[in-house]
Design an enzyme around this catalytic site. Sequence first.
Site: not given
Ligand SMILES: C[S@@+](CC[C@H](N)C(=O)[O-])C[C@H]1O[C@@H](n2cnc3c(N)ncnc32)[C@H](O)[C@@H]1O
Length: 231
Positions: A61, A113, A136, A140, A172
């Site tokens: 995940e 990352d 994420d 924008k 979403d």
């Molecule tokens: C909008 S949150 C969603 C978190 C979770 N999956 C949820 O649905 O509640 C996006 C997550 O992706 C992680 N994330 C962003 N860029 C990432 C990357 N390059 N590699 C791994 N995780 C990443 C962020 O730290 C964050 O925890």
Amino acid sequence: MPIAPLRPARPVRSFVRREGRMTPAQRRALEDLWPVYGIDGGIALLEWEMVFGDLRPVTLEIGFGDGESLRAMAQEAPEAGFIGIDPHRPGAGRFLRDLAHDDIQNVRVIVGDAAEVIPKRVPPASLDRILVFFPDPWPKKRHHKRRLLSGAFLKELADRLKSGGSLQVATDWPEYGKEILAAIDQLPTLENTAGIGTFSPRPAWRPLTKYERRGLQLGHGVFDIAAQRRP
Ligand SMILES: C[S@@+](CC[C@H](N)C(=O)[O-])C[C@H]1O[C@@H](n2cnc3c(N)ncnc32)[C@H](O)[C@@H]1O
């Protein structure tokens, strides 16, 4: 005329580091529980059999956030292995505490990352499932380049799935979702199981996540995408 020193181009990241808010409990959990659950940084290719101590189906995940979905899935399938990758250390600290509290044995965590770790360290054709729940959305236009699920990265993910393995995404943000659908259709290695350009029904096994719950409260829709690695 002075010549500017050559600097390597900074990669465009899908996240912004905000490490300041780590609580002492999260810091302690990261230190104390890392030997149990953590996969150290490095460059060597990972071997899942070594990581879990046996051969088992492995789900990865990406962006597990507070880890709610990984915890639920791992408890549901103790015979399977689960790997989570997220760069956010405070969230990882909290998650390790929750894993220890529930005595969950079949999860391992990478703090990093995914765009860097996966191409370097995840062996080709080694994963049964890859899950990305609510990446994420970077709404924008000038930030779209930060979106994690680009065509190039989806290709990397497809290459790491076993033949018949699955990729499950939820967002979403419908416009991001359509971008992902289009990128999947471009890849000869992935097949959208719902049909070309089509969102998939929500699978019954997909746990509700924190981000999803918040979005639903705000009236956001949820768009699922399911693809399969072609042989
Ligand atoms: C909008 S949150 C969603 C978190 C979770 N999956 C949820 O649905 O509640 C996006 C997550 O992706 C992680 N994330 C962003 N860029 C990432 C990357 N390059 N590699 C791994 N995780 C990443 C962020 O730290 C964050 O925890």
